[in-house]
Scaffold this active site. Structure first.
Site, PDB file in Angstrom:
ATOM      1  N   GLY A   1      24.763  13.433 -28.224  1.00  0.00           N
ATOM      2  CA  GLY A   1      24.166  14.236 -26.699  1.00  0.00           C
ATOM      3  C   GLY A   1      24.943  13.323 -25.434  1.00  0.00           C
ATOM      4  N   ALA A   2      25.141  11.892 -25.873  1.00  0.00           N
ATOM      5  CA  ALA A   2      25.932  11.056 -24.801  1.00  0.00           C
ATOM      6  C   ALA A   2      27.262  11.697 -24.574  1.00  0.00           C
ATOM      7  CB  ALA A   2      25.807   9.664 -25.365  1.00  0.00           C
TER       8      ALA A   2
ATOM      9  N   GLY B   1       0.835  -1.223   0.071  1.00  0.00           N
ATOM     10  CA  GLY B   1      -0.075  -0.079  -0.071  1.00  0.00           C
ATOM     11  C   GLY B   1       0.839   1.378   0.043  1.00  0.00           C
ATOM     12  N   GLY B   2       0.194   2.201   0.578  1.00  0.00           N
ATOM     13  CA  GLY B   2       0.973   3.606   0.825  1.00  0.00           C
ATOM     14  C   GLY B   2       2.318   3.283   1.416  1.00  0.00           C
TER      15      GLY B   2
END
Ligand code: HXC
Length: 516
Positions: free
Chosen positions: A406-407, A171-172
């Site tokens: 870009g790498a 759950g949370g």
């Protein structure tokens, strides 16, 4: 009450508190192959160093039979202790008490320990083993979770935070570990999910086991939520001791420097053998890392997730560094969504805690594909660029082979913020690979040639020779030096030492807006 009676009351309360949920429930815990909350603390902490905080806290709520279920400590053990002599604060949930479920006072105890860690600038370790929100306490337990999430968030970037999942975490409740820096999980014991298999079956009709849905293997390799995976609790907690030894207590301290038994003048001729003649053939970057770092010092993070990038902590002549490397063994090292996320998060952790970054570059660029584009590679790749540009720790780059597009910028560009960029003679620095470049800029010439294939090859060779070799980039000052592989370790240590006192300011702001 006589002194004797008060002593007796003391001993009774203490025995009750130490007994947790009682003998039967402790036996049940052991039968599941799990240790108790206190046994876990014994394994993690230096012997005799544990100081317990608020051990007599107990539930205030009385609804749904809770009045008869008052356990001292309220299902969690918390306090402080030492790991390798370094003070840490921590809690360990006690599944033998109401399934380790989190009610109001259980949460108060955790928040108190979190507050002490922050005030004292000490690492925080949370050992989770809990059925989640204590159902009987309703919104009081939700309120407790909210306080914990907030405290995790406020401590983020101030003290390192670690979550050791040694039971259910559903759950949370999962969001507290998710906010911390590292999650450690153990096969067959740990589980994390927002909604369990039963709810999933009803809502989507999918059938899946607890382990397949949220076990250690799943989170270590598929979701990436877990950074480390182990086969048993003992090796998990021993590893955490080791990991802590690489890190400072808080953001204002430097990582500990250990006696570097591996000398700063050790040559690395084995790297010449490691790099294949054919630049398209892969090799294992882990072997490269092992050669350049202090022997046996590499602690890989996220080893089974997004393997096209390898990240982890290591030591260079006794100093902790963060390794950020391409792995040609997977997808030819092309960067994708998951590897960008993995790298960006690791770089940001290093920057928070004054760990210099060493990038080892052999990358043809970002992975092409519709799934990547539609999955948001633009946003995810930007995280990596942002993380590097934002980081003020020393940043050293070594280009091994390919550094394209870009790498190249993300992994080695001085303009983006690397302090020193080195290249091996085998480095190729360019906007793209020679084949791709020739296909674009010589398309017409190649098509018109008598022998198009020969012409194409000639242009590729020319491009490689004239544009990509590392001396071109070195000529522009974009590469600081071209070095021999056998001096790679020596040069990286020198580069680190020359930048270790680095100070760099950033414009004042509330916080940046990293593309999440
Ligand atoms: C109160 C709980 C509890 C809970 C377990 N127990 N979870 N009590 N609140 N959340 C109690 C059980 O009633 C039982 O008590 C004892 O702990 C041991 O549990 P068992 O079920 O016998 O253990 P096991 O078979 O190992 O199963 C463990 C389990 C299961 C898978 C965790 O207990 C379970 O499914 N619990 C409920 C999980 C859940 O739905 N939690 C709420 C999640 S939502 P007795 O006395 O009978 O032995 C949530 C929201 C958080 O957490 C939101 C934050 C923002």
């Amino acid at each position: 009450m006589s002194n004797r009676d008060s002593m007796q009351r003391y001993h009774e309360n203490r025995a009750k508190m130490l007994a947790g949920g009682g003998v039967k429930r402790v036996e049940a815990q052991h039968k599941k192959g799990k240790l108790t909350a206190r046994e876990r603390l014994d394994l993690l902490l230096d012997k005799g160093s544990f100081v317990e905080q608020q051990p007599y806290i107990t539930v205030r709520a009385t609804e749904f039979g809770l009045a008869n279920k008052k356990f001292l400590g309220d299902g969690v053990v918390s306090g402080t202790g030492k790991v390798n002599g370094q003070q840490i604060f921590l809690f360990s949930q006690d599944f033998t008490i109401l399934g380790g479920s989190l009610g109001e006072m259980h949460a108060e105890r955790i928040v108190e320990a979190q507050g002490l860690a922050l005030k004292n600038g000490c690492p925080f370790v949370q050992i989770n083993d809990s059925g989640g929100a204590r159902i009987q306490e309703g919104t009081l337990s939700l309120n407790g979770y909210a306080k914990i999430f907030r405290a995790n968030t406020l401590a983020s970037g101030v003290v390192p935070q670690f979550s050791v999942i040694l039971g259910p975490c559903a759950g949370g409740a999962v969001y507290s570990p998710a906010i911390t820096d590292f999650i450690l999980m153990v096969d067959g014991i740990s589980n994390m999910y927002i909604t369990g298999p039963d709810v999933i079956r009803v809502v989507t009709g999918e059938e899946i086991s607890h382990d397949e849905l949220g076990g250690a293997a799943t989170h270590a390799s598929i979701s990436g939520n877990a950074h480390f995976r182990f086969t048993d609790e003992k090796s998990c907690l021993q590893f955490l001791r080791k990991l802590l030894s690489y890190l400072p207590a808080n953001n204002l301290e430097m990582p500990p420097v250990v006696d570097g038994k591996d000398g700063p003048d050790r040559e690395t001729p084995e790297l010449e053998e490691l790099l294949p003649e054919d630049p398209r053939r892969p090799y294992d970057i882990r072997e490269f890392i092992a050669a350049i770092c202090d022997r046996g010092s590499f602690l890989e993070v996220h080893a089974d997730y997004a393997p096209n990038v390898v990240v982890g902590f290591a030591r260079l002549h006794g100093r902790t560094v963060g390794i950020f490397a391409n792995q040609p063994k997977f997808y030819a090292a092309a960067l994708d969504i998951n590897s960008s996320d993995k790298a960006a998060r690791f770089i940001r952790f290093c920057d928070c805690f004054n760990v210099p970054i060493i990038s080892l570059v052999d990358v043809p660029g970002f992975l092409p594909g519709v799934a990547q584009e539609h999955g948001g590679i633009i946003r995810h790749g930007a995280k990596m660029l942002y993380a590097i540009a934002e980081a003020t720790v020393p940043k050293i780059s070594l280009i091994i082979r390919k550094a394209y597009g870009g790498a190249f910028i993300a992994m080695s560009s001085k303009a983006l913020g690397y302090d020193r960029t080195l290249a091996l003679p085998t480095a190729e620095v360019a906007v793209m690979g020679a084949e791709g470049a020739v296909n674009i800029i010589y398309r017409k010439e190649v098509a018109a040639a008598d022998d198009p294939e020969a012409m194409r090859q000639q242009k590729i060779d020319e491009f490689r020779e004239q544009v990509m070799n590392p001396f071109i980039a070195a000529g522009y000052g974009l590469v600081d030096d071209v070095i021999e592989p056998k001096y790679a370790r020596i040069e990286l240590i020198r580069s680190l030492e020359m930048n270790i006192r680095k100070r760099e300011d950033r414009p004042s702001k509330k916080h940046g807006n990293i593309p999440l």
